[in-house]
Write an enzyme that holds these catalytic residues in place. Structure first.
Site, PDB file in Angstrom:
ATOM      1  CG  ASN A   1      -0.322   0.568   2.444  1.00  0.00           C
ATOM      2  OD1 ASN A   1      -0.413   1.764   2.700  1.00  0.00           O
ATOM      3  ND2 ASN A   1       0.314  -0.284   3.239  1.00  0.00           N
TER       4      ASN A   1
ATOM      5  CG  ASN B   1       3.408   4.943  12.343  1.00  0.00           C
ATOM      6  OD1 ASN B   1       4.456   4.414  12.004  1.00  0.00           O
ATOM      7  ND2 ASN B   1       2.330   4.924  11.578  1.00  0.00           N
TER       8      ASN B   1
ATOM      9  CB  CYS C   1       4.584   5.225   7.997  1.00  0.00           C
ATOM     10  SG  CYS C   1       3.762   5.472   6.410  1.00  0.00           S
TER      11      CYS C   1
ATOM     12  CB  CYS D   1      11.961 -36.123  -3.194  1.00  0.00           C
ATOM     13  SG  CYS D   1      11.775 -37.853  -3.690  1.00  0.00           S
TER      14      CYS D   1
ATOM     15  CB  CYS E   1      19.245 -30.189   3.365  1.00  0.00           C
ATOM     16  SG  CYS E   1      18.476 -30.981   1.932  1.00  0.00           S
TER      17      CYS E   1
ATOM     18  CB  CYS F   1      13.590 -34.795  -0.167  1.00  0.00           C
ATOM     19  SG  CYS F   1      13.954 -35.331   1.517  1.00  0.00           S
TER      20      CYS F   1
ATOM     21  CB  CYS G   1       7.354 -34.490  -0.620  1.00  0.00           C
ATOM     22  SG  CYS G   1       6.244 -35.922  -0.718  1.00  0.00           S
TER      23      CYS G   1
END
Length: 424
Positions: free
Chosen positions: A73, A132, A135, A348, A382, A385, A389
């Protein structure tokens, strides 16, 4: 049912689900409808000197057939007169005395400006203030928002100015557009912040129209960077919340923001140190009544865990979040393929063969039927796979009993000790 009430730095709320300062909290009509739907609190759309907004303002990106994976935005703070907003805040608080109303504020970095707006807003009965400093567009070009939020000295100074006159708790909203958010979080605490909230939106350009070459969105053929939010930013936000929660020198309550769309997302933020959460994009996508599912889901989760109060969850996972150097180098998991569940799509195998460690073999049984098997001695665990999957339960990541734990930091320390002994 569990007790969902929270207390964030003295701000009480019937549940941890607040609407963030954004288009959904632009008016009393909207905030009152939100409270009727079940939201526990709302951070009013940022107040300051009213500005002129542009058209158009929003853009979104989908992924995998789902809309609004990310949202952008270029809308700024309120474009409605301060007097009108204050009148509606007063009326809303009077109608919903037990719900939290927090006023988001943004003014020039001048002491008298902060004093003036804090006093005026507190006069109408807000429960707290949110400064704030996040922004990233439009207001930053005027020296406010992220322009202040990226400078620790300005964060500290302006927080101090607000605290000089504030009678209600002060939350400081931090920008993610910075190298290390803990630096500005610490600055806010030094300035006297009672709590911090994060994250505000991330600098972004959503896209370019390939036919017209206009940016998306564009205003009469011109574009500008905007603020990125939605489900896609959740991992970034969760990391920043966790980083602040685990730093003892910050040590103030956190209101978590960023990609929270479900009760599960909310629980993750709470476990990582947030006392409560703020939601924007999900409400814009699905409407205020999504909070019903959030409340029901959180209630059932707490009941299943045997937890009576949601505040008992706050920060319970923080100690498990650390630095890479503290991870056990000897811990090991390996992939195992369940041949009965596997559909032999070979995703995989392709992923492992092309981009990982080439440890999945394509074999055939005695009937010539193909199947896949992981060479566990070569698997590094790691997870790739199992990630690619498409079938749940087809690949499991199995923990392998390991030797004595050893982290990188412990290893380096041991090596340094060996070197010192050699010198002696």
């Amino acid at each position: 049912m569990a007790d969902l009430r929270i207390n964030l730095a003295g701000i009480e709320s019937p549940n941890p689900f607040w609407l963030a300062s954004a288009p959904p909290t632009n008016s009393g009509y909207q905030v009152q409808r939100a409270f009727e739907a079940g939201w526990g609190g709302a951070v009013w759309k940022t107040l300051g000197d009213p500005i002129l907004n542009v058209s158009s303002r929003f853009a979104a990106i989908g992924f995998g057939g789902k809309k609004v994976a990310g949202f952008n935005n270029i809308e700024l703070i309120t474009d409605r007169p301060l007097e009108v907003n204050l009148k509606e805040i007063y009326e809303t608080k009077k109608k919903f005395p037990n719900h939290a109303i927090i006023a988001s504020l943004m003014v020039e970095p001048k002491q008298e400006k902060w004093h003036e707006i804090v006093k005026r807003v507190e006069d109408v009965g807000v429960d707290g203030l949110e400064l704030n400093f996040g922004c990233p567009h439009g207001m930053a070009e005027r020296g406010m928002g992220a322009a202040s939020g990226q400078v620790p000295e300005l964060v500290e100074k302006q927080t101090y100015w607000a605290k000089e006159v504030a009678k209600t708790p002060v939350i400081v909203k931090l920008t993610p557009n910075i190298t290390d958010i803990t630096v500005t979080a610490e600055a806010a605490v030094k300035g006297g912040a009672d709590a911090i909230s994060m994250i505000n939106t991330i600098n972004s350009l959503m896209g370019v129209d390939l036919d017209t070459w206009n940016t998306v969105p564009h205003v009469a053929g011109k574009g500008a960077h905007g603020g990125y939010c939605g489900p896609a930013v959740k991992p970034i936000a969760l990391n920043m919340v966790a980083e602040c929660a685990r730093k003892p020198y910050i040590g103030v309550p956190i209101s978590g923001i960023g990609g929270i769309s479900t009760w599960q997302d909310a629980v993750e933020f709470i476990l990582m140190g947030a006392t409560g959460v703020q939601v924007c994009t999900a409400a814009m996508h699905h409407g205020f009544r999504i909070v019903e599912d959030m409340i029901d889901g959180l209630n059932y989760y707490l009941d299943e865990k045997g937890i009576s109060r949601v505040q008992e969850l706050v920060g319970k996972a923080v100690e498990r979040y650390s630095d890479w150097g503290n991870l056990d180098l000897n811990y090991q998991v390996v992939a195992r393929i369940n041949t009965e569940t596997c559909i032999n799509c070979n995703k995989c195998h392709i992923a492992c063969e092309d981009t990982s460690h080439q440890c999945i073999d394509m074999l055939h049984d005695e009937n010539g039927k193909p199947f896949l098997r992981v060479r566990e001695e070569d698997c590094v665990g790691c997870n790739l796979c199992s990630i690619v999957c498409p079938v749940d339960g087809a690949i499991d990541m199995i923990e392998i009993p390991s030797t004595t734990p050893m982290t990188w930091n412990e290893r380096q320390s041991a090596l340094a000790t060996l070197e010192q002994n050699k010198v002696r």
